[in-house]
Scaffold this motif. Structure first.
Motif, mmCIF file in Angstrom:
data_model
loop_
_atom_site.group_PDB
_atom_site.id
_atom_site.type_symbol
_atom_site.label_atom_id
_atom_site.label_comp_id
_atom_site.label_asym_id
_atom_site.label_seq_id
_atom_site.Cartn_x
_atom_site.Cartn_y
_atom_site.Cartn_z
ATOM 1 N N HIS A 1 49.376 52.528 19.302
ATOM 2 C CA HIS A 1 51.507 52.939 19.844
ATOM 3 C C HIS A 1 52.100 53.693 20.336
ATOM 4 O O HIS A 1 51.641 54.382 20.920
ATOM 5 C CB HIS A 1 52.094 53.327 18.086
ATOM 6 C CG HIS A 1 51.469 52.160 17.028
ATOM 7 N ND1 HIS A 1 50.858 52.205 15.885
ATOM 8 C CD2 HIS A 1 51.175 50.629 17.435
ATOM 9 C CE1 HIS A 1 50.667 51.099 15.450
ATOM 10 N NE2 HIS A 1 51.195 49.644 15.990
ATOM 11 N N HIS B 1 44.593 51.106 10.237
ATOM 12 C CA HIS B 1 46.827 51.554 10.860
ATOM 13 C C HIS B 1 46.730 49.716 12.033
ATOM 14 O O HIS B 1 47.217 49.443 12.074
ATOM 15 C CB HIS B 1 46.443 52.412 11.219
ATOM 16 C CG HIS B 1 48.359 52.464 11.617
ATOM 17 N ND1 HIS B 1 49.013 52.840 11.302
ATOM 18 C CD2 HIS B 1 48.291 53.375 13.500
ATOM 19 C CE1 HIS B 1 50.162 52.809 12.266
ATOM 20 N NE2 HIS B 1 49.642 53.146 13.396
ATOM 21 N N HIS C 1 45.319 55.686 18.955
ATOM 22 C CA HIS C 1 45.694 54.291 18.761
ATOM 23 C C HIS C 1 46.576 53.601 20.137
ATOM 24 O O HIS C 1 46.843 54.824 20.394
ATOM 25 C CB HIS C 1 45.557 53.828 16.781
ATOM 26 C CG HIS C 1 46.941 54.135 16.725
ATOM 27 N ND1 HIS C 1 46.755 56.026 17.130
ATOM 28 C CD2 HIS C 1 48.064 53.559 16.631
ATOM 29 C CE1 HIS C 1 48.172 55.854 15.969
ATOM 30 N NE2 HIS C 1 49.010 55.051 15.763
ATOM 31 N N ASP D 1 46.978 57.691 13.160
ATOM 32 C CA ASP D 1 47.963 57.318 11.112
ATOM 33 C C ASP D 1 46.618 56.477 10.532
ATOM 34 O O ASP D 1 47.244 55.861 9.603
ATOM 35 C CB ASP D 1 48.701 56.410 11.838
ATOM 36 C CG ASP D 1 49.746 57.237 12.512
ATOM 37 O OD1 ASP D 1 49.965 58.345 12.645
ATOM 38 O OD2 ASP D 1 50.477 56.303 13.778
HETATM 39 ZN ZN LIG Z 1 50.762 54.101 14.877
#
Ligand SMILES: [Zn+2]
Length: 309
Positions: A115, A182, A113, A201
């Motif tokens: 982040h 998430h 993802h 996550d």
């Molecule tokens: Zn994350």
């Protein structure tokens, strides 16, 4: 020229501080430079299989030891595939950790993802690395300063919508998307020959889930997304979670029940006119052995915010 070692400088500074009676006041400031800056500690590695390692040091909280999410290092005939790349400040430590495991080059990066603690070093392995992510994650990454200007060349080159298979035989990797959680672009990464699943996550820890609504995350949808993954991904023994030690499919099933319980309980509390604090207090984490209650309130808040819309 007479040179003082950093330690001697600190000792003499300490003496001056004691002498002036300023010690208690400045102890916090004095200790600051002595603490290890982020990225200077070596990253721990766990060997799961001959061809699969996990770079850990991934528990959030302490700046000196939090290097970002768990990174899978998968050694194939054609090169190394990394799943996620930790925080940008840990780039040198990440390169060192990979080099200690294999001298093969990194040829592919899969980002679970968007982040920064999972994409921070996508740019450290050269411009020819094949970067792969869900299409929504690519769109989220395009909004990040870390991928603007020159760095746009390190955005995912390959994206997918529902499922993508990379490689074959023992080198095969399956990527699955089952919906928001998430964020709105989280990938489940499966190494079928090794019976290992990296959840990113979507399953980070045994605590309230973090649902990043600014990147399309949803604590309301998360239980369904996890249920689809449990039904759709078979033949797995080991789970690499986002930010905690290795888990089993049973742990993932329990986490799914935890998130479903939390979302249902928050929704019921909201409909009954209860506050977020009351809803959090009413959710009994101790039903789930080993679970923490540090992030439950934030998850309840995320459900409230989402349902209010
Ligand atoms: Zn994350």
């Amino acid at each position: 020229m007479l040179r003082f070692s950093p330690m001697m400088k600190r000792i003499s500074l300490l003496l001056v501080l004691v002498a002036t009676g300023a010690l208690s006041m400045t102890v916090a400031a004095y200790q600051q430079p002595a603490a290890a800056p982020a990225g200077t500690r070596a990253i721990d590695a766990v060997k799961l299989k001959d061809t699969l390692y996990v770079l850990t040091t991934s528990t959030p909280g302490d700046q000196a030891t939090f290097s970002g999410g768990n990174v899978a290092v998968f050694i194939t005939d054609g090169g190394v595939t990394l799943v996620d790349t930790k925080l940008a400040t840990w780039g040198p430590a990440l390169l060192d950790a990979v080099k200690k495991i294999t001298n093969k080059p990194v040829t592919r990066i899969i980002n679970t993802h968007t982040h920064g603690d999972h994409t921070g070093n996508d740019d450290k392995f050269g411009a020819t690395v094949d970067i792969v992510a869900h299409e929504n994650t690519k769109a989220n990454m395009e909004k990040m300063d870390a991928f603007k200007g020159d760095k746009a060349q390190f955005l995912p080159k390959k994206t997918y919508k529902d499922k993508l298979t990379l490689g074959s035989g023992k080198d095969r990797i399956d990527l699955y998307y089952f919906g928001a959680g998430h964020t709105n672009g989280d990938t489940f990464v499966v190494f079928p020959a090794l019976r290992v699943l990296h959840t990113g996550d979507l399953f980070a820890w045994k605590d309230g889930p973090f649902c990043d609504r600014a990147n399309g995350g949803s604590c309301v949808s998360l239980p369904q997304t996890l249920a689809k993954a449990i039904a759709g991904i078979k033949d797995v023994d080991t789970i690499i979670p986002g930010h905690s030690p290795m888990q089993t499919p049973k742990d993932l099933q329990e986490f799914q029940r935890f998130t479903a319980d939390l979302a249902a309980s928050a929704e019921a509390a909201m409909k009954a006119g209860k506050s977020v604090d009351e809803a959090t207090a009413a959710f009994k984490v101790d039903k789930y052995p080993g679970y923490k209650n540090e992030r439950v309130k934030a998850a309840v808040q995320a459900v409230y915010d989402e349902l209010k819309k």
